[in-house]
Design a protein around this motif. Sequence first.
Motif, mmCIF file in Angstrom:
data_model
loop_
_atom_site.group_PDB
_atom_site.id
_atom_site.type_symbol
_atom_site.label_atom_id
_atom_site.label_comp_id
_atom_site.label_asym_id
_atom_site.label_seq_id
_atom_site.Cartn_x
_atom_site.Cartn_y
_atom_site.Cartn_z
ATOM 1 N N ILE A 186 9.753 2.614 -5.422
ATOM 2 C CA ILE A 186 8.310 2.485 -4.922
ATOM 3 C C ILE A 186 8.253 2.851 -3.781
ATOM 4 O O ILE A 186 8.924 3.106 -2.582
ATOM 5 C CB ILE A 186 8.193 0.828 -5.104
ATOM 6 C CG1 ILE A 186 8.295 0.346 -6.432
ATOM 7 C CG2 ILE A 186 6.536 0.659 -4.389
ATOM 8 C CD1 ILE A 186 8.152 -1.402 -6.310
ATOM 9 N N HIS B 73 7.254 3.446 3.386
ATOM 10 C CA HIS B 73 7.990 2.313 2.942
ATOM 11 C C HIS B 73 8.770 2.524 1.440
ATOM 12 O O HIS B 73 7.921 3.131 0.708
ATOM 13 C CB HIS B 73 7.189 1.114 3.051
ATOM 14 C CG HIS B 73 8.132 -0.061 2.444
ATOM 15 N ND1 HIS B 73 7.372 -1.291 1.898
ATOM 16 C CD2 HIS B 73 9.131 -0.684 2.669
ATOM 17 C CE1 HIS B 73 8.188 -2.192 1.683
ATOM 18 N NE2 HIS B 73 9.123 -1.907 2.047
ATOM 19 N N LEU C 223 0.130 5.663 -6.956
ATOM 20 C CA LEU C 223 -0.616 4.289 -5.992
ATOM 21 C C LEU C 223 -1.629 5.102 -5.221
ATOM 22 O O LEU C 223 -1.341 6.187 -4.591
ATOM 23 C CB LEU C 223 0.402 3.754 -5.231
ATOM 24 C CG LEU C 223 1.567 2.955 -6.114
ATOM 25 C CD1 LEU C 223 2.587 2.357 -5.184
ATOM 26 C CD2 LEU C 223 1.088 2.010 -7.173
ATOM 27 N N LYS D 157 5.414 3.899 -0.805
ATOM 28 C CA LYS D 157 4.110 3.430 -0.111
ATOM 29 C C LYS D 157 4.312 3.883 1.425
ATOM 30 O O LYS D 157 4.552 3.018 2.075
ATOM 31 C CB LYS D 157 3.800 1.991 -0.412
ATOM 32 C CG LYS D 157 2.247 1.863 0.084
ATOM 33 C CD LYS D 157 1.214 2.315 -0.746
ATOM 34 C CE LYS D 157 -0.216 2.041 -0.381
ATOM 35 N NZ LYS D 157 -1.068 2.613 -1.238
ATOM 36 N N GLY D 158 3.559 5.045 1.473
ATOM 37 C CA GLY D 158 3.715 5.580 2.997
ATOM 38 C C GLY D 158 5.171 5.898 3.234
ATOM 39 O O GLY D 158 5.548 6.662 2.677
ATOM 40 N N ASP E 246 -3.566 6.172 -1.621
ATOM 41 C CA ASP E 246 -2.999 6.551 -0.380
ATOM 42 C C ASP E 246 -3.352 5.725 0.544
ATOM 43 O O ASP E 246 -4.402 4.689 0.569
ATOM 44 C CB ASP E 246 -3.564 7.800 0.152
ATOM 45 C CG ASP E 246 -3.037 8.813 -0.789
ATOM 46 O OD1 ASP E 246 -2.117 9.064 -1.617
ATOM 47 O OD2 ASP E 246 -3.645 10.262 -0.856
ATOM 48 N N GLU F 244 4.902 4.321 -7.871
ATOM 49 C CA GLU F 244 6.301 3.476 -8.511
ATOM 50 C C GLU F 244 6.613 4.431 -9.659
ATOM 51 O O GLU F 244 6.005 5.095 -10.434
ATOM 52 C CB GLU F 244 5.552 2.144 -9.302
ATOM 53 C CG GLU F 244 5.181 1.201 -8.397
ATOM 54 C CD GLU F 244 4.863 -0.164 -8.969
ATOM 55 O OE1 GLU F 244 5.770 -0.573 -9.640
ATOM 56 O OE2 GLU F 244 3.860 -1.122 -8.731
ATOM 57 N N ASN G 81 2.495 8.641 -2.967
ATOM 58 C CA ASN G 81 2.585 7.253 -3.226
ATOM 59 C C ASN G 81 2.863 6.746 -4.765
ATOM 60 O O ASN G 81 1.940 7.112 -5.443
ATOM 61 C CB ASN G 81 1.665 6.380 -2.523
ATOM 62 C CG ASN G 81 1.675 6.603 -1.143
ATOM 63 O OD1 ASN G 81 2.567 6.689 -0.226
ATOM 64 N ND2 ASN G 81 0.447 6.731 -0.368
#
Length: 217
Positions: free
Chosen positions: A158, A163, A215, A160-161, A217, A88, A86
Amino acid sequence: MYRDHSYLNAFTGVMAALLFSSILGSSAAHSGENKPETEEGWISLFNGKDLTGWEIAENGPWKVEDGKIVVTGKRSHLFTKDEFKNFEFKADVMTTPGSNSGIFFHTKFQEEGWPKHGYESQVNVTHKDRVKTGSIYNRVKLFKTPAKDNEWWTQHIIVKGRHVVVKINGETVVDYTEPEGATGYPSLGEKGKFALQAHDPKSVVYYKNIRVKPLAD
C-alpha cells in the motif's frame, strides 16, 4: 387419478441447481481460487494467459503456465506498461527453496541492470540473502518472514504519499514513511511502474492474481 407432478419436477430441478452451485462455490473457496478482477475498485494486471500489458527487459525467459507467471533464469525484470502513484497492490506469490525475486513499485523501465528507480519489496524465504520477504530493500530489512517456500502467500503493498505498508497474508510486516526530500536510490519519486524480478538461474518463483487498486491523491 392423474396427478400433475410438473411443479414437483420444477422444484426438484431448482433445488439441484442450487445444491450444485453451492458445491462449486465451496470447492473454489477451499482451493483458494478467486477472481480478483471482480473485486470492487481492483484492476487485474495479469490476465492469466499471456504477458499482455507487460514489458520484458534483458530478453528474460518469462513464461506463463497454468495461469501463473513463472520466474526463472538469468537476471531480468518484467515491467507493467502503466504507471501508478497511490495504490494498493496484491499478488499471490510462491517461492521454491533457495529462490530470490522481488516486486518493484514506482519504478521505470530500463533495458539493462537492476532497476535504479522506486522501491523493491523483497521476495525471499530461504535464499542466502538475509533480507527476507516483505522487506523494502535497502530501507527496511526483515530477517524473518511469515512467508513459506512451496506455499502461496499474498503480498500486499500500500502506497499513499510517502507512506508505505507491506503485508504478508494480512500481517503487517513493514510500516514505513519515507523522509521528506529523499532522493537517489531507493526513493519513491512521484509515480512509476510495477516490475517483477528474475534474480538468478537457480531461482524459481511463481506469481498469479496480480492486481492493483488506485487510490485518490
